[in-house]
Enzyme design. Structure first.
Site, mmCIF file in Angstrom:
data_model
loop_
_atom_site.group_PDB
_atom_site.id
_atom_site.type_symbol
_atom_site.label_atom_id
_atom_site.label_comp_id
_atom_site.label_asym_id
_atom_site.label_seq_id
_atom_site.Cartn_x
_atom_site.Cartn_y
_atom_site.Cartn_z
ATOM 1 N N ALA A 174 0.841 -1.195 0.000
ATOM 2 C CA ALA A 174 0.000 0.000 0.000
ATOM 3 C C ALA A 174 0.876 1.245 0.000
ATOM 4 C CB ALA A 174 -0.889 0.002 1.231
ATOM 5 N N GLY A 189 0.515 -5.125 1.250
ATOM 6 C CA GLY A 189 -0.651 -5.229 0.362
ATOM 7 C C GLY A 189 -0.350 -5.977 -0.925
ATOM 8 N N GLU A 192 3.746 -5.224 7.946
ATOM 9 C CA GLU A 192 2.926 -4.122 8.468
ATOM 10 C C GLU A 192 3.237 -3.784 9.930
ATOM 11 O OE1 GLU A 192 0.550 -5.471 4.887
ATOM 12 O OE2 GLU A 192 1.940 -6.324 6.347
HETATM 13 N N1 T1G Z 1 4.599 3.469 0.069
HETATM 14 C C1 T1G Z 1 5.108 4.677 -0.298
HETATM 15 N N2 T1G Z 1 6.431 4.905 -0.594
HETATM 16 C C2 T1G Z 1 7.243 3.853 -0.534
HETATM 17 C C3 T1G Z 1 6.787 2.564 -0.147
HETATM 18 C C4 T1G Z 1 5.398 2.387 0.145
HETATM 19 N N3 T1G Z 1 4.884 1.206 0.499
HETATM 20 N N4 T1G Z 1 7.847 1.732 -0.158
HETATM 21 C C5 T1G Z 1 8.913 2.481 -0.543
HETATM 22 N N5 T1G Z 1 8.554 3.745 -0.773
HETATM 23 C C6 T1G Z 1 9.428 4.839 -1.242
HETATM 24 C C7 T1G Z 1 10.561 5.174 -0.283
HETATM 25 O O1 T1G Z 1 10.159 6.111 0.671
HETATM 26 C C8 T1G Z 1 11.625 5.727 -1.213
HETATM 27 O O2 T1G Z 1 11.298 7.057 -1.488
HETATM 28 C C9 T1G Z 1 11.431 4.908 -2.490
HETATM 29 O O3 T1G Z 1 10.091 4.384 -2.414
HETATM 30 C C10 T1G Z 1 12.374 3.746 -2.606
HETATM 31 O O4 T1G Z 1 12.296 3.001 -1.393
HETATM 32 C C11 T1G Z 1 -3.013 -2.869 3.139
HETATM 33 C C12 T1G Z 1 -1.489 -1.418 4.851
HETATM 34 C C13 T1G Z 1 9.925 -2.104 -1.002
HETATM 35 C C14 T1G Z 1 11.736 -3.270 0.155
HETATM 36 O O5 T1G Z 1 6.205 -2.055 4.626
HETATM 37 O O6 T1G Z 1 10.398 -1.988 2.695
HETATM 38 O O7 T1G Z 1 0.685 -2.666 2.504
HETATM 39 O O8 T1G Z 1 13.254 8.175 -0.445
HETATM 40 O O9 T1G Z 1 14.720 3.334 -0.730
HETATM 41 O O10 T1G Z 1 15.742 -0.106 -0.641
HETATM 42 O O11 T1G Z 1 -2.010 -4.427 4.488
HETATM 43 O O12 T1G Z 1 10.971 0.325 0.267
HETATM 44 O O13 T1G Z 1 13.240 7.691 -2.869
HETATM 45 O O14 T1G Z 1 11.686 9.403 -1.907
HETATM 46 O O15 T1G Z 1 13.225 1.707 0.524
HETATM 47 O O16 T1G Z 1 14.819 -0.821 -2.859
HETATM 48 C C15 T1G Z 1 3.719 -2.468 3.594
HETATM 49 C C16 T1G Z 1 7.894 -0.760 2.600
HETATM 50 C C17 T1G Z 1 2.972 -1.201 3.396
HETATM 51 C C18 T1G Z 1 7.314 -2.116 2.537
HETATM 52 C C19 T1G Z 1 12.266 -1.414 -1.448
HETATM 53 N N6 T1G Z 1 4.939 -2.397 2.845
HETATM 54 N N7 T1G Z 1 8.966 -0.568 1.645
HETATM 55 O O17 T1G Z 1 13.451 -1.093 -0.790
HETATM 56 O O18 T1G Z 1 13.936 1.212 -1.828
HETATM 57 S S1 T1G Z 1 1.538 -1.218 4.390
HETATM 58 C C20 T1G Z 1 6.110 -2.192 3.438
HETATM 59 C C21 T1G Z 1 10.151 -1.222 1.793
HETATM 60 C C22 T1G Z 1 0.452 -2.236 3.559
HETATM 61 C C23 T1G Z 1 -1.695 -3.463 3.584
HETATM 62 C C24 T1G Z 1 -0.819 -2.543 4.297
HETATM 63 C C25 T1G Z 1 11.198 -0.929 0.777
HETATM 64 C C26 T1G Z 1 11.234 -1.954 -0.381
HETATM 65 P P1 T1G Z 1 12.434 8.132 -1.669
HETATM 66 P P2 T1G Z 1 13.616 2.337 -0.741
HETATM 67 P P3 T1G Z 1 14.596 -0.222 -1.565
#
Ligand code: T1G
Length: 708
Positions: free
Chosen positions: A64, A105, A129
């Site tokens: 998400a 998500g 999450e």
């Molecule tokens: N939403 C918005 N921005 C995100 C994002 C996300 N989910 N994930 C990464 N970014 C942005 C980040 O801030 C950065 O921005 C750029 O993307 C590159 O990220 C309904 C509610 C996927 C493993 O917890 O763990 O789903 O600094 O440097 O090292 O149940 O990003 O360049 O401006 O980290 O290659 C659950 C979160 C969401 C995963 C990639 N998902 N992301 O790592 O790149 S909650 C997460 C990560 C959800 C549902 C629920 C990592 C990555 P900027 P990065 P990376």
């Protein structure tokens, strides 16, 4: 985002829907809207017998869009559970093609699909999450247990761990691994389904994997107890257990609604706001304000570490773990042998604990080479000095490194407190000198406090920050001041903790209050881990330096308790006695009446009437001065932004991530409240607790550290 966040390509009778929303294909409103429409269209298309959902670029999706949390929902876009519901109820098989990362998500979307195919290499899936203070909110707590069983699902969702494709296959999350292009593999898989007359397989209908847990109700209760202990005040892991319990006790749709309500409650919680802050703060820290994004970072293929003691060995391991050759230099063959043995032991321990294969250990050890000759560092791209904390010694070493290393080499110092400008001035390349303050154990702790000197070039900074990311570290760039950001604030915190002992508290009381606040350890147990002698030596060095500079002795309030303990040879865990005593080979701190008597004696010597100290007072007295010091650091420009200070404290000092770090925490409890308390404390302690001008200004203006 491309023109269309979801594109459709028809591959024969297979509709291929590709999410295209760089950088991580997050499932924001526009993506959900487009995906839902594309699925509906493909389902209605008589020429389509199956659907494949894939992601463009380096991953399926990061889940998400976290930036949407806490904002009003987009009126014209379905929420993710609705998109997934349409897919799951589809009358044509839907196959998820997973590559790179499928987190949160994204995995929930895949679990809503009827089948999952994954790229065999470089694929990770999980429901992280809890690391954002929430629970999976699109069916993950209901569909994952139905796919892999209750216990493994609980472990995955309460740890937030992302697992590799092979393990996902073994658990049953994915149905097939593909060596080549995952999209081709998924289309072939879908065609085979259609050819075999195989229809949708809806996870919501699977009950077989729940049977074991339904037959053993204590499983949930035991897991809940276990989580209570490890969560240390964080709420979301326990909430995951509640949702999985609902999967066992309620009909699917009722349990799904329970999950969604839990998700929405937690998204609005302070803990989740703090954890989301920490998520973005970590990423923001990589951006250096005055460095153009395209500042070139030099490739680092050969590293060198000077000094192979505790820190040097950990730093060498960190390089080898990242696949970078590391040459370690020691002053004698004996010390070198000892250092290399330390590295070998660390890896052997990981193999014993099955955290590393023997083969991988051998590969990494092969990247580490020892030498006692500085000439062997001539071809190093990046050299980290990790020797004894003494200015004269460091200046001599940097002058010799400057002569021995190739002109392009970057010379970094692991000093935790000394003036990087003075060290750089001992070389003819001050532009290529930088501080890289690792934290012990360096191969475990993720923080690298990166210290820019006044002459450090942009390329040197960019190279060092990029290298930290390659090493799997979180780098925060700070300026030069005594003890930089982390230790400078730690001294403000530790000093008050010692004064509280003089006034009536005991080490175990202070440590418990700090642990209950969420830290893994309090200041006195930490002192015993780091070595009471280390702090004692630093204080003696500082006093000697003052005398050498002809400065009068510092007359501000000082607590001698720690020095007295060190003078008794009680250095902490390494001697079995320090602030606490320890059973032979044990690490559990045991309060020692001898220390209580020593402390009471010092109160008497100072004429301090010992009084009752409360836990809330301990938190206020130890953490508000820490925030106050952070405010001074911010207004001096030593830290670029308040969130960098939070990153330093979360990754270097165990500040509870679910409180967002000291500066975010201060904003959450109210800067006015911190300021008022600092004014009260300053009344009593004029030596150390003057409120920072920035704190006063923000309190007056109703501002926040986040706004600075
Ligand atoms: N939403 C918005 N921005 C995100 C994002 C996300 N989910 N994930 C990464 N970014 C942005 C980040 O801030 C950065 O921005 C750029 O993307 C590159 O990220 C309904 C509610 C996927 C493993 O917890 O763990 O789903 O600094 O440097 O090292 O149940 O990003 O360049 O401006 O980290 O290659 C659950 C979160 C969401 C995963 C990639 N998902 N992301 O790592 O790149 S909650 C997460 C990560 C959800 C549902 C629920 C990592 C990555 P900027 P990065 P990376």
């Amino acid at each position: 985002m491309g023109a269309e966040p979801v594109t459709r390509t028809q591959r024969g009778r297979i509709a291929l829907l590709t999410i295209d929303n760089p950088p991580v294909n997050s499932l924001g409103a526009a993506v959900r809207r487009a995906l839902d429409r594309a699925v509906a269209a493909a389902l209605a298309d008589p020429g389509t017998t199956a659907i494949v959902i894939a992601g463009k670029g380096r991953m399926l999706s990061g889940g998400a869009d976290i930036r949407e949390f806490g904002k009003p929902p987009a009126a014209d876009a379905p929420v993710l559970p609705q998109v997934i519901d349409r897919i799951e109820r589809a009358d044509k098989p839907v196959v998820a093609a997973i590559h790179g990362t499928a987190a949160g998500g994204a995995l929930e979307l895949a679990l809503g699909c009827h089948y999952r195919v994954a790229a065999a290499e470089n694929t990770r899936v999980g429901l992280p999450e809890v690391t954002l203070g929430i629970v999976p909110g699109a069916g993950g707590t209901q569909r994952l247990p139905r796919t892999i069983g209750v216990k493994p699902a609980l472990e995955m969702m309460t740890s937030g761990e992302l697992i590799a494709a092979k393990r996902a296959l073994a658990l049953g999350i994915v149905d097939e691994l593909v060596a080549g292009d995952v999209v081709e593999g998924a289309v072939t898989f879908a065609e085979a389904l259609a050819a075999g007359g195989k229809g949708p397989r809806r996870t919501r209908e699977r009950e077989d994997k729940l049977a074991e847990a339904r037959a053993n109700p204590s499983l949930i209760a035991e897991f809940r107890q276990q989580i209570k202990r490890s969560a240390r005040g964080q709420e979301s892991p326990g909430a995951v257990v509640d949702c999985v319990e609902a999967a066992l006790t309620k009909p699917f749709d009722e349990a799904l609604a329970f999950e969604r309500a839990t998700f929405q409650r937690l998204v609005a919680s302070d803990q989740s706001k703090a954890l989301r802050h920490a998520f973005f703060a970590e990423r923001e820290a990589a951006h250096v304000k005055d460095l153009p994004e395209d500042t070139p970072a030099a490739p680092i293929n050969r590293a060198a570490v000077m000094g192979c003691g505790t820190m040097g060995a950990g730093i060498a391991i960190t390089f080898a773990n990242a696949g970078i050759a590391a040459r370690v230099l020691e002053s004698s063959p004996e010390l070198l042998e000892k250092g290399i043995a330390r590295i070998r032991q660390t890896y052997a321990g990981m193999v014993d604990r099955k955290r590393l294969s023997q083969d991988e250990m051998d590969k990494r050890l092969a990247l580490v080479a020892g030498t006692t000759s500085m000439a062997d560092l001539a071809d190093a791209d990046f050299v980290v000095e990790a020797i004894f904390e003494d200015m004269a010694l460091k200046k001599d070493v940097f002058a010799r490194l400057d002569a021995a290393c190739k002109p392009a080499a970057i010379l970094a110092t692991n000093t935790s407190s000394l003036d990087v400008n003075e060290i750089a001035a001992a070389t003819r390349r001050p532009d290529r000198v930088i501080g890289t303050h690792f934290f012990s154990p360096a191969n475990v702790m993720r923080l690298v406090e990166t210290v820019r000197g006044k002459a450090t070039s942009r390329e040197t900074i960019a190279t060092s920050m990029a290298l930290a990311k390659k090493l799997g570290k979180v780098a925060a760039l700070v300026g030069v001041c005594d003890s930089f950001v982390g230790n400078r604030m730690y001294y403000a915190y530790g000093r008050q903790a010692n004064f509280l002992l003089e006034e009536g508290a005991l080490p175990q009381q202070v440590d418990k209050a700090i642990q209950d606040f969420g830290f893994p350890m309090g200041p006195f147990a930490t002192g015993d881990l780091a070595g009471v002698d280390v702090g004692h030596r630093i204080r003696q060095q500082r006093a000697a330096q003052r005398a050498a500079q002809g400065l009068p002795p510092d007359t501000r309030r000082y607590s001698a308790i720690a020095d007295r303990i060190a003078e008794k040879g009680r250095y902490g865990q390494k001697t079995g006695q320090g602030w606490y005593r320890y059973e032979k080979g044990g690490r559990a701190p045991i309060p020692d009446p001898e220390i209580e008597a020593l402390i009471a004696g010092i109160s008497k010597e100072k004429g301090i009437e010992r009084r009752t100290v409360t836990d809330p007072e301990i938190i206020e007295r130890c953490l508000y001065p820490l925030v106050n010091e952070g405010a001074k650091i911010l207004e001096e420009g030593i830290a670029q932004r308040a969130s960098d200070i939070d990153v330093v404290w979360i990754y270097g000092y165990g500040f509870p991530r679910w409180r967002g770090g000291p500066m975010f925490w201060a904003d959450q409890i109210g800067v006015q409240k911190v300021y008022d308390a600092m004014c009260r404390l300053y009344e009593r302690d004029r030596d150390w607790l003057e409120p920072a001008p920035l704190l006063a200004r923000l309190a007056k203006e109703g501002g926040t550290f986040a706004s600075v």
